[in-house]
Design a protein around this motif. Structure first.
Motif, PDB file in Angstrom:
ATOM      1  N   LEU A   1       0.825  -1.200   0.000  1.00 17.23           N
ATOM      2  CA  LEU A   1       0.000   0.000   0.000  1.00 17.23           C
ATOM      3  C   LEU A   1       0.863   1.254   0.000  1.00 17.23           C
ATOM      4  O   LEU A   1       0.583   2.225  -0.705  1.00 17.23           O
ATOM      5  CB  LEU A   1      -0.931  -0.011   1.212  1.00 17.23           C
ATOM      6  CG  LEU A   1      -2.050  -1.040   1.157  1.00 17.23           C
ATOM      7  CD1 LEU A   1      -2.771  -1.125   2.485  1.00 17.23           C
ATOM      8  CD2 LEU A   1      -3.040  -0.690   0.055  1.00 17.23           C
ATOM      9  N   GLY A   2       1.942   1.205   0.797  1.00 23.21           N
ATOM     10  CA  GLY A   2       2.856   2.349   0.837  1.00 23.21           C
ATOM     11  C   GLY A   2       3.450   2.608  -0.530  1.00 23.21           C
ATOM     12  O   GLY A   2       3.549   3.759  -0.972  1.00 23.21           O
ATOM     13  N   PHE A   3       3.786   1.532  -1.223  1.00 24.43           N
ATOM     14  CA  PHE A   3       4.367   1.691  -2.547  1.00 24.43           C
ATOM     15  C   PHE A   3       3.347   2.290  -3.516  1.00 24.43           C
ATOM     16  O   PHE A   3       3.652   3.196  -4.283  1.00 24.43           O
ATOM     17  CB  PHE A   3       4.859   0.337  -3.062  1.00 24.43           C
ATOM     18  CG  PHE A   3       5.299   0.367  -4.495  1.00 24.43           C
ATOM     19  CD1 PHE A   3       6.422   1.100  -4.859  1.00 24.43           C
ATOM     20  CD2 PHE A   3       4.584  -0.284  -5.472  1.00 24.43           C
ATOM     21  CE1 PHE A   3       6.828   1.157  -6.176  1.00 24.43           C
ATOM     22  CE2 PHE A   3       4.984  -0.221  -6.791  1.00 24.43           C
ATOM     23  CZ  PHE A   3       6.110   0.498  -7.141  1.00 24.43           C
ATOM     24  N   LEU A   4       2.104   1.786  -3.444  1.00 23.99           N
ATOM     25  CA  LEU A   4       1.069   2.317  -4.334  1.00 23.99           C
ATOM     26  C   LEU A   4       0.884   3.816  -4.107  1.00 23.99           C
ATOM     27  O   LEU A   4       0.739   4.593  -5.050  1.00 23.99           O
ATOM     28  CB  LEU A   4      -0.253   1.591  -4.087  1.00 23.99           C
ATOM     29  CG  LEU A   4      -0.319   0.168  -4.627  1.00 23.99           C
ATOM     30  CD1 LEU A   4      -1.645  -0.473  -4.281  1.00 23.99           C
ATOM     31  CD2 LEU A   4      -0.125   0.167  -6.136  1.00 23.99           C
ATOM     32  N   LEU A   5       0.917   4.196  -2.833  1.00 27.67           N
ATOM     33  CA  LEU A   5       0.752   5.611  -2.507  1.00 27.67           C
ATOM     34  C   LEU A   5       1.914   6.413  -3.075  1.00 27.67           C
ATOM     35  O   LEU A   5       1.737   7.492  -3.640  1.00 27.67           O
ATOM     36  CB  LEU A   5       0.680   5.759  -0.990  1.00 27.67           C
ATOM     37  CG  LEU A   5       0.019   7.032  -0.463  1.00 27.67           C
ATOM     38  CD1 LEU A   5      -1.375   7.162  -1.016  1.00 27.67           C
ATOM     39  CD2 LEU A   5      -0.014   7.012   1.052  1.00 27.67           C
ATOM     40  N   PHE A   6       3.091   5.860  -2.935  1.00 28.11           N
ATOM     41  CA  PHE A   6       4.273   6.579  -3.415  1.00 28.11           C
ATOM     42  C   PHE A   6       4.291   6.630  -4.943  1.00 28.11           C
ATOM     43  O   PHE A   6       4.778   7.586  -5.537  1.00 28.11           O
ATOM     44  CB  PHE A   6       5.534   5.898  -2.885  1.00 28.11           C
ATOM     45  CG  PHE A   6       6.776   6.674  -3.182  1.00 28.11           C
ATOM     46  CD1 PHE A   6       6.888   8.001  -2.783  1.00 28.11           C
ATOM     47  CD2 PHE A   6       7.823   6.104  -3.869  1.00 28.11           C
ATOM     48  CE1 PHE A   6       8.019   8.730  -3.068  1.00 28.11           C
ATOM     49  CE2 PHE A   6       8.955   6.833  -4.159  1.00 28.11           C
ATOM     50  CZ  PHE A   6       9.048   8.150  -3.752  1.00 28.11           C
ATOM     51  N   TRP A   7       3.733   5.614  -5.554  1.00 26.72           N
ATOM     52  CA  TRP A   7       3.650   5.558  -7.011  1.00 26.72           C
ATOM     53  C   TRP A   7       2.940   6.803  -7.546  1.00 26.72           C
ATOM     54  O   TRP A   7       3.272   7.334  -8.604  1.00 26.72           O
ATOM     55  CB  TRP A   7       2.906   4.280  -7.401  1.00 26.72           C
ATOM     56  CG  TRP A   7       3.008   3.911  -8.843  1.00 26.72           C
ATOM     57  CD1 TRP A   7       3.392   4.724  -9.876  1.00 26.72           C
ATOM     58  CD2 TRP A   7       2.726   2.642  -9.419  1.00 26.72           C
ATOM     59  NE1 TRP A   7       3.369   4.042 -11.046  1.00 26.72           N
ATOM     60  CE2 TRP A   7       2.959   2.747 -10.802  1.00 26.72           C
ATOM     61  CE3 TRP A   7       2.291   1.428  -8.896  1.00 26.72           C
ATOM     62  CZ2 TRP A   7       2.766   1.681 -11.666  1.00 26.72           C
ATOM     63  CZ3 TRP A   7       2.105   0.368  -9.761  1.00 26.72           C
ATOM     64  CH2 TRP A   7       2.345   0.487 -11.123  1.00 26.72           C
ATOM     65  N   GLU A   8       1.930   7.239  -6.780  1.00 20.99           N
ATOM     66  CA  GLU A   8       1.169   8.400  -7.233  1.00 20.99           C
ATOM     67  C   GLU A   8       2.067   9.623  -7.423  1.00 20.99           C
ATOM     68  O   GLU A   8       1.761  10.515  -8.190  1.00 20.99           O
ATOM     69  CB  GLU A   8       0.052   8.718  -6.233  1.00 20.99           C
ATOM     70  CG  GLU A   8      -0.976   7.612  -6.097  1.00 20.99           C
ATOM     71  CD  GLU A   8      -1.703   7.333  -7.408  1.00 20.99           C
ATOM     72  OE1 GLU A   8      -1.757   8.226  -8.274  1.00 20.99           O
ATOM     73  OE2 GLU A   8      -2.195   6.191  -7.576  1.00 20.99           O
ATOM     74  N   TRP A   9       3.181   9.639  -6.701  1.00 13.65           N
ATOM     75  CA  TRP A   9       4.103  10.758  -6.861  1.00 13.65           C
ATOM     76  C   TRP A   9       4.844  10.659  -8.186  1.00 13.65           C
ATOM     77  O   TRP A   9       5.249  11.658  -8.774  1.00 13.65           O
ATOM     78  CB  TRP A   9       5.131  10.776  -5.726  1.00 13.65           C
ATOM     79  CG  TRP A   9       4.566  11.276  -4.456  1.00 13.65           C
ATOM     80  CD1 TRP A   9       3.733  10.602  -3.631  1.00 13.65           C
ATOM     81  CD2 TRP A   9       4.775  12.558  -3.855  1.00 13.65           C
ATOM     82  NE1 TRP A   9       3.406  11.378  -2.562  1.00 13.65           N
ATOM     83  CE2 TRP A   9       4.050  12.590  -2.666  1.00 13.65           C
ATOM     84  CE3 TRP A   9       5.525  13.684  -4.220  1.00 13.65           C
ATOM     85  CZ2 TRP A   9       4.028  13.696  -1.837  1.00 13.65           C
ATOM     86  CZ3 TRP A   9       5.514  14.782  -3.380  1.00 13.65           C
ATOM     87  CH2 TRP A   9       4.760  14.780  -2.201  1.00 13.65           C
TER      88      TRP A   9
END
Lengths: 324, 724
Positions: free
Chosen positions: B19-27
Motif C-alpha cells: 500500500l505504501g508503494f502504491l501511494l508513493f507511485w502516485e508521486w
C-alpha cells in the motif's frame, strides 16, 4: 610454572570425601560439594532451611570423614555467649579458676538455628569465626584448626527470630539451601536407615593434616587476570543494580575468588575458569547484598538479582593483548 | 520510548509495504507530464525494488550494495546504450559525477547534466523509501505523507496538464486503508492486544474496507459543486507576466515543435507538441530524414535550388561504394494528423513502395526531399514500404579519407555568409588544432558541446537580432538552445575549417510502441522533430553527427583501427555507440527518445528483467554459499600454521565461524556451556575437548599440552560438520 600433575593426587581424596558423605546424605551433591569448597577455603557455611532436612547429618558426615571433632550447638533465645565459648569455673581443690571449653572450641561446629538467639550470642559466634579465637575473662583461646562452622537458620519469615545483621552475614563464605529431597531420594533415605544409621559405618578418609595441606594448596590455584576482572565486574554490578540497596563488599570479591579456587581444585584443575565463578556467584553473593524494600515487596529474591547480573557480564574469552 | 515488538506477520507487513508503494507511485505518475521524463517505468521499478528490499529486511551489507547496483543499472538503462558491464559508461558516469559535483559547489545549476540530475533523483527516491519504511514500520503514522500527497496531486492537477481525476480516488482509498491498518497496529502495540495468528483481525478489516469502499463510492457518485475558481492558471500567469512581456533579445514568439518548412529564421522558444506524425515498423533504429539544406544565411537555412525531378530507382546516394551497407526494410504509416506530403525515410533509400497506384514521387536534387503527388495533387500516403541501405562507417576509413573533395561537393557545401563573424572560425580552429584528419576534427567539434557551458533549452532561446549571427549568438553568448542551434553551429564550424557539411532535417527514432511481427513498431511525434549536421568524407560520403546534448547518434561506426592511433579519447562519451558491434545495437533497439527532451536511451524490459533476475540469482548464490567459502578459507589458512598461537587463533576463528552458522554464543555464556550447546547441535564431543584445551591455554596461561597437530583433526571435523 607449576606442573598440574601434582594436583592429581588430591582429587581422588576429595572424591573419597564426597563419596563418603553421600553414603549418608542422599542426592545433595551440590550442597556437599559446596560444603567441601568452604572447608577447603577455611570458610564457613550458612544453610538456610527448615529443620529435619539433614543439615546435622551433613556436618557429622563431614566431620567423620575428615576425622575432626564435631560439636553441635542448638541456639535458643536464652543462650549466652559463655555457653558457646566456655566459662572459667573456680576449682576449689586447686584453688584457682579453670577454663571449661565451650562447644565452639571444636573443629567442626554445627550452629543450629543461629537466628533464634540474641544478637549478643550471635556476635560471640561470629567473632570466633572471623578471628579464629575466643576471649574469655581476658584470656584468648586460639580455636583449633581446621575450624569450620556450618550455621543453619530458619527462613526469616518465621516468628521469633533475630535476623543476622549484614556485617555478620558477610562472614559466611557461602549461603545455600538444602531443600527437600525428591520422593525417590526420600525413599532411599528410608531404605538406608531401616536397620541402622549409615553414619555409624563411616570411615575417616582424610586426616586433619591432609586437610590443612589441601587448604594451603588451594591457594596456589592460578587465577587469570581476566577471570579476576570477571569476578570484580560481577561484584561491581551488585553495587549499581537498581534493585539493590547495598551491594557486595570487596570481601565478596575475595570470597568469590577463593571459592572459585577451591572449586577448581576440587575438579582437578590448577586454574580457575569463568564457569567456576559463574556457578559459585549466587552462593557467595546472594547473602551479601541488601535489596531495596520495593524489590522485596515485588517478591524479587537476591538470587534472581545475581542471576540477572551474571547474564549481563561478558565472559572473558580471549586475551586482550597477547603476551609473548 | 516504548519498545514495541516489530515482529509482524509477513502478510501484514507485505500489505503495508504494498500500500505504501502504491501511494508513493502516485508521486511518480505525473512525472511524464510535469517534467522532461518519459520513462517513469524505470523510476517505478527502482522504487519497487527498494520497497521489496526493505520488506525483506536484508542486512545492511547486502541491501545497500544491491540498491546501489540497482541505481547504477537504472542510470545505465536511462542514459547509456550498450552493455551494463562495459567499463566505459561507468568511467563516463564517474567523470560526469565529479564535474557536476563541481557545478553544485559553484551553484552553477544550469550546467548540471541530466545524468547527474537523474542520479540525484534516484538518491532522493532511495531516501524517501527509507522514510516510508520509517513511517510505516516504525512510527506507524502515514497521515502527514498522505496529506502531502493529496496537496501535491491537487497542485499538479491545477497547474499542469496532468489529470488527477482517478489519482485522487486511488490516493484516498489507499491512504485511508493504510491509516486504518496502521491504527489497528498502533492499538495492538500500545494496548498489548494479541490477535489470533498475528494477522489483522477480520472483524476489524471488513468494516474498515466497507466504510472506505462505501464512502468512496458515495463520493464518486454524488453530485459535486462546481469549483469556485475553475482555473486559476491564466490569472496567475497574467499576474506573473509569463511570456507576455518578453522583449529584446528573447524570442517574442513561441513556436510549436514540429516539422516546419521555413528555416530561414531560426531561434526562439517552442512548446512541445505530442501530435503523432507516423508509426514505423523497423528492425533497426535510425533517424528519419526529410531533407537537407545547403545555404546558411546567418539567420537560418535556405535551399539553393528548388527543382525536383522524378525519382527513379531510389534516392540520391549518400554513401560511396566502399561503405558497408545492409539492405533493410521499413514500413511507414503516417497517422494523417499532420498533412506532410512527403516521404520520410532513413537516408539512402533504394525503393519506395506506396500503398496505392499512380503515386508520383519527385525528389529535390539539392535537399533530397521526396514529395508525393497523385495526378498533380499533393497527397499524404496512408502507408508505404521502404527498402534502404543501413550503413556501417569504418572509422579507419573516415580518418584516412583525406580532404580532396569533388568540386560538386566543395562548391556547394562550403558556403558561408560574408557576414559570418571571424571568431567562429577561430573557435573551430582552436577546438580542432590537435586533430590531424577531418574526421577527428568533426568529432572534436561534436564533443565540444558536451560541457563548456552548453545547455539544452527549449524555452529561453534567443532569436538573433538584425545584426547578429544565429550561430555566433549561440556559441558565444547564450549557449542555450535546442537541436537547431547545435546542428547549425556544427555545420557552420565544419564549413569554416574547410570540411563540407550540410544541415539535415527530420525526426528522431521516436518511441517504441509494441512489437509488430518480426519488426518493432515505433511512434514518431511532432516532438521528435530534429535536425543534425552531416559532413562529407571523400570515398565515404555523407556521415551524420550528433552535437545536440543528450541525443544519440544512431549511425553505426566501427572502431577498426589501432588503439594507439585513437585520438578520440579526450571525452569518451558512451552516448556514441561507435564501439558497439551492430548486433548489440539491435539487441538494444527498443528505444525511446524524444526531441527536445533530455532522455535518450536504450532499454528493454526483458533486459532489465533478465539482469535483475541474474543479479538476484547471483546474490542469492553468494548469500547461500558465503559460509562455505568462509569455511574453506579458514581451513586453508590454519592448515599451514605451526606456531604456538595457532591453536588459540584457530579456536577463536572457530567460535566466529560457529556464530556465522547460527550457533550464537551469548555474552554471559562460558566456553563450556557454549561447547555443550555446540556439541549437541553438531552431534559431536569435539568442541568440549577443544574447549578444555583452550581453557588451559587461556585461563592457565600456558601452552596446550596437546599439540595443534592433534587438535587440528577435531577442529577440522567440527568445521566440516558445519555444513548442515
Amino acid at each position: 610454572m607449576k606442573s598440574t600433575y601434582e594436583f592429581d593426587t588430591y582429587q581422588p581424596t576429595v572424591q573419597k570425601v564426597i563419596d563418603n558423605i553421600e553414603k549418608v546424605i542422599v542426592g545433595k551433591r551440590e550442597v556437599t560439594e559446596l560444603s567441601i569448597v568452604a572447608l577447603l577455603c577455611s570458610g564457613h557455611v550458612l544453610l538456610e532451611d527448615v529443620p529435619g532436612v539433614g543439615k546435622t547429618m551433613m556436618v557429622r558426615a563431614i566431620a567423620k570423614s575428615v576425622g575432626a571433632k564435631f560439636n553441635r550447638i542448638q541456639f535458643t533465645p536464652d543462650l549466652l555467649p559463655s555457653d558457646l565459648t566456655g566459662v572459667s569455673i573456680y576449682n576449689q581443690r586447686e584453688m584457682q579458676f579453670e577454663f571449661r571449653k565451650g562447644p565452639l572450641l571444636g573443629n567442626l561446629v554445627l550452629a543450629d538455628e543461629i537466628n533464634r538467639t540474641s544478637p549478643k550470642t550471635q556476635s560471640a559466634l561470629l567473632e570466633g569465626m572471623e578471628e579464629g579465637s575466643v576471649t574469655v575473662d581476658g584470656e584468648t583461646h586460639i580455636l583449633p584448626k581446621p575450624f569450620f562452622v556450618m550455621a543453619t537458620q530458619n527462613p526469616i519469615e518465621y516468628e521469633g527470630t533475630y535476623p543476622l545483621p549484614e556485617a555478620q552475614l558477610d562472614r559466611f563464605l557461602l549461603k545455600m539451601k538444602m531443600g527437600y529431597p525428591t520422593p525417590e531420594q526420600e525413599l532411599e533415605v528410608l531404605n538406608r536407615t531401616e536397620h541402622e544409621h549409615p553414619i555409624d559405618q563411616l570411615d575417616t578418609v582424610l586426616d586433619i593434616d591432609d586437610l590443612l595441606d589441601m587448604q594451603s594448596k588451594v591457594k596456589e590455584v592460578y587465577v587469570e587476570e581476566s577471570v579476576k576482572r570477571y569476578i570484580v565486574d560481577i561484584v561491581n554490578r551488585t553495587r549499581s543494580n537498581r534493585s539493590v540497596y547495598l551491594g557486595a563488599s570487596p570481601r565478596g570479591s575475595l570470597a568469590l575468588m577463593k571459592t572459585a579456587q577451591a572449586y577448581a581444585f576440587m575438579h582437578n584443575r590448577d586454574y580457575v575458569i569463568p564457569d567456576d565463578v559463574k556457578y559459585l556467584a549466587p552462593f557467595v553473593l546472594s547473602h551479601r547484598i541488601i535489596l531495596k524494600s520495593e524489590a522485596t515487596f515485588e517478591g524479587i529474591q537476591a538470587e534472581q538479582i545475581i542471576g540477572e547480573i551474571i547474564q549481563r557480564v561478558r565472559v572473558p574469552l580471549r586475551r586482550e593483548e597477547r603476551v609473548k | 520510548m516504548q519498545q514495541v515488538n516489530r515482529n509482524m506477520d509477513w502478510a501484514n507487513s507485505l500489505l503495508l509495504y504494498a500500500l505504501g508503494f502504491l501511494l508513493f507511485w502516485e508521486w511518480l505518475r505525473p512525472l511524464t507530464v510535469i517534467t522532461d521524463t518519459n520513462q517513469t517505468e524505470i523510476f517505478i521499478l527502482f522504487t519497487a525494488f527498494l520497497f521489496l528490499l526493505s520488506y525483506f529486511q536484508m542486512p545492511v551489507w547486502i541491501s545497500i550494495p544491491l540498491k546501489a547496483v540497482a541505481l547504477l543499472y537504472s542510470i545505465h538503462a536511462l542514459f547509456f546504450p550498450g552493455s551494463f558491464f562495459d567499463r566505459e559508461w561507468l568511467d563516463y558516469l564517474i567523470s560526469d559525477f565529479i564535474r557536476n559535483t563541481g557545478f553544485v559547489f559553484d551553484a552553477n545549476w544550469n550546467s548540471l547534466s541530466s545524468v547527474y540530475r537523474t542520479l540525484l533523483f534516484f538518491i532522493l527516491l532511495w531516501l524517501i523509501s527509507y522514510l516510508m519504511q520509517y513511517w510505516l514500520i516504525q512510527t506507524r503514522r502515514i497521515f502527514l505523507f498522505l496529506l502531502v500527497t493529496i496537496v501535491y496531486i491537487t497542485v499538479i492537477d491545477t497547474f499542469t496538464a496532468y489529470s488527477a481525476e482517478t489519482a485522487i480516488i486511488r490516493i484516498v482509498v489507499i491512504g485511508f486503508v493504510l491509516l486504518g491498518l496502521l491504527q489497528i497496529l498502533r492499538i495492538q502495540e500500545q494496548e498489548g492486544v494479541i490477535f489470533d495468528n498475528a494477522r489483522f483481525p477480520i472483524h476489524w478489516l471488513v468494516p474498515l474496507v466497507l466504510v472506505i469502499g462505501f464512502s468512496s463510492m458515495i463520493g464518486y457518485v454524488a453530485p459535486k459543486a462546481d469549483p469556485q475558481w475553475p482555473d486559476p492558471v491564466p490569472f496567475i500567469k497574467k499576474t506573473a507576466n509569463v511570456y507576455e512581456e518578453d522583449s529584446g533579445r528573447k524570442g517574442n514568439f513561441v513556436s510549436k515543435i514540429g516539422y516546419g518548412e521555413d528555416d530561414s529564421r531560426l531561434g526562439g522558444p517552442f512548446i512541445m507538441d505530442e501530435t503523432p506524425v507516423f508509426q514505423a515498423d523497423i528492425d533497426d533504429i535510425h533517424y528519419w530524414r526529410v531533407e537537407t539544406k545547403d545555404i546558411y544565411t546567418g539567420k537560418g537555412w535556405e535551399t539553393s535550388d528548388n527543382t525536383s525531378i522524378y525519382m527513379e530507382g531510389g534516392t540520391q546516394r549518400l554513401y560511396d561504394g566502399s561503405v558497408e551497407t545492409e539492405e533493410k526494410q521499413a514500413k511507414v504509416m503516417p497517422t494523417g494528423e499532420e498533412k506532410y506530403p512527403f516521404i520520410i525515410h532513413p537516408g539512402q533509400t533504394n525503393e519506395v513502395i506506396p500503398d496505392r497506384e499512380n503515386v508520383e514521387l519527385n525528389e529535390n536534387k539539392v535537399t533530397g526531399k521526396i514529395t508525393t503527388k497523385s495526378l498533380g495533387e499533393e497527397i499524404v500516403l496512408d502507408e508505404y514500404t521502404l527498402k534502404y541501405d543501413s550503413p556501417t562507417f569504418s572509422e579507419k576509413e573516415l580518418r584516412e579519407s583525406g580532404q580532396e573533395y569533388p568540386d560538386t561537393v566543395s562548391g556547394q557545401y562550403l558556403q558561408l555568409p560574408d557576414s559570418l563573424p571571424g571568431r567562429i572560425k577561430d573557435l573551430a580552429e582552436e577546438i580542432t588544432s590537435e586533430e590531424t584528419n577531418a574526421y577527428d576534427k568533426a568529432r572534436a567539434i561534436e564533443n565540444y558541446f558536451i560541457g563548456n557551458g552548453y545547455v539544452y533549452e527549449t524555452k529561453d532561446v534567443a532569436v538573433p537580432a538584425k545584426d547578429e549571427d544565429y550561430v555566433d549568438q549561440f556559441l558565444f553568448e547564450t549557449k542555450m538552445g535546442y537541436c537547431d542551434n547545435y546542428s547549425t553551429s556544427m555545420t557552420v564550424m565544419l564549413r569554416s575549417i574547410g570540411i563540407p557539411a550540410r544541415w539535415v532535417k527530420g525526426f528522431t527514432e521516436g518511441e517504441f510502441v509494441e512489437p509488430a511481427g518480426e519488426f518493432r513498431r515505433y511512434e514518431i511525434k511532432n516532438s521528435n522533430a530534429h535536425s543534425w549536421p552531416e559532413a562529407y568524407f571523400p570515398g565515404v560520403g555523407w556521415v551524420p553527427f550528433e552535437p545536440t546534448r543528450s541525443f544519440t547518434n544512431r549511425a553505426d561506426f566501427v572502431r577498426d583501427y589501432n588503439m594507439e592511433n585513437n585520438t578520440d579519447t579526450e571525452m569518451p562519451t558512451p552516448e556514441k555507440p561507435e564501439e558497439k558491434p551492430e548486433e548489440d545495437l539491435q539487441a538494444n533497439s527498443e528505444n525511446d527518445s524524444s526531441s527536445g527532451f533530455s532522455f535518450s536511451f536504450t532499454w528493454t524490459k526483458w533486459h532489465t528483467l533478465a539482469l535483475v533476475a541474474l543479479l538476484v540469482v547471483l546474490v542469492y548464490i553468494l548469500f547461500k554459499n558465503y559460509k562455505k567459502l568462509l569455511k574453506r578459507f579458514v581451513l586453508f589458512r590454519f592448515n599451514r600454521r605451526k606456531d604456538s598461537d595457532a591453536f588459540s587463533d584457530a579456536y577463536l576463528r572457530l567460535l566466529w565461524l560457529l556464530d556465522k552458522h547460527g550457533i550464537k554464543k551469548g555474552q554471559d555464556q562460558t566456553l563450556r556451556e557454549y561447547a555443550v550447546e555446540v556439541d549437541r547441535a553438531l552431534g559431536t564431543s569435539d568442541m568440549k575437548t577443544l574447549t578444555k584445551n583452550y581453557e588451559r591455554t587461556y585461563y592457565r596461561n600456558e601452552p596446550s599440552s596437546s599439540s595443534w597437530n592433534d587438535l587440528r583433526k577435531l577442529w577440522e571435523n567440527l568445521i566440516s560438520k558445519l555444513q548442515s
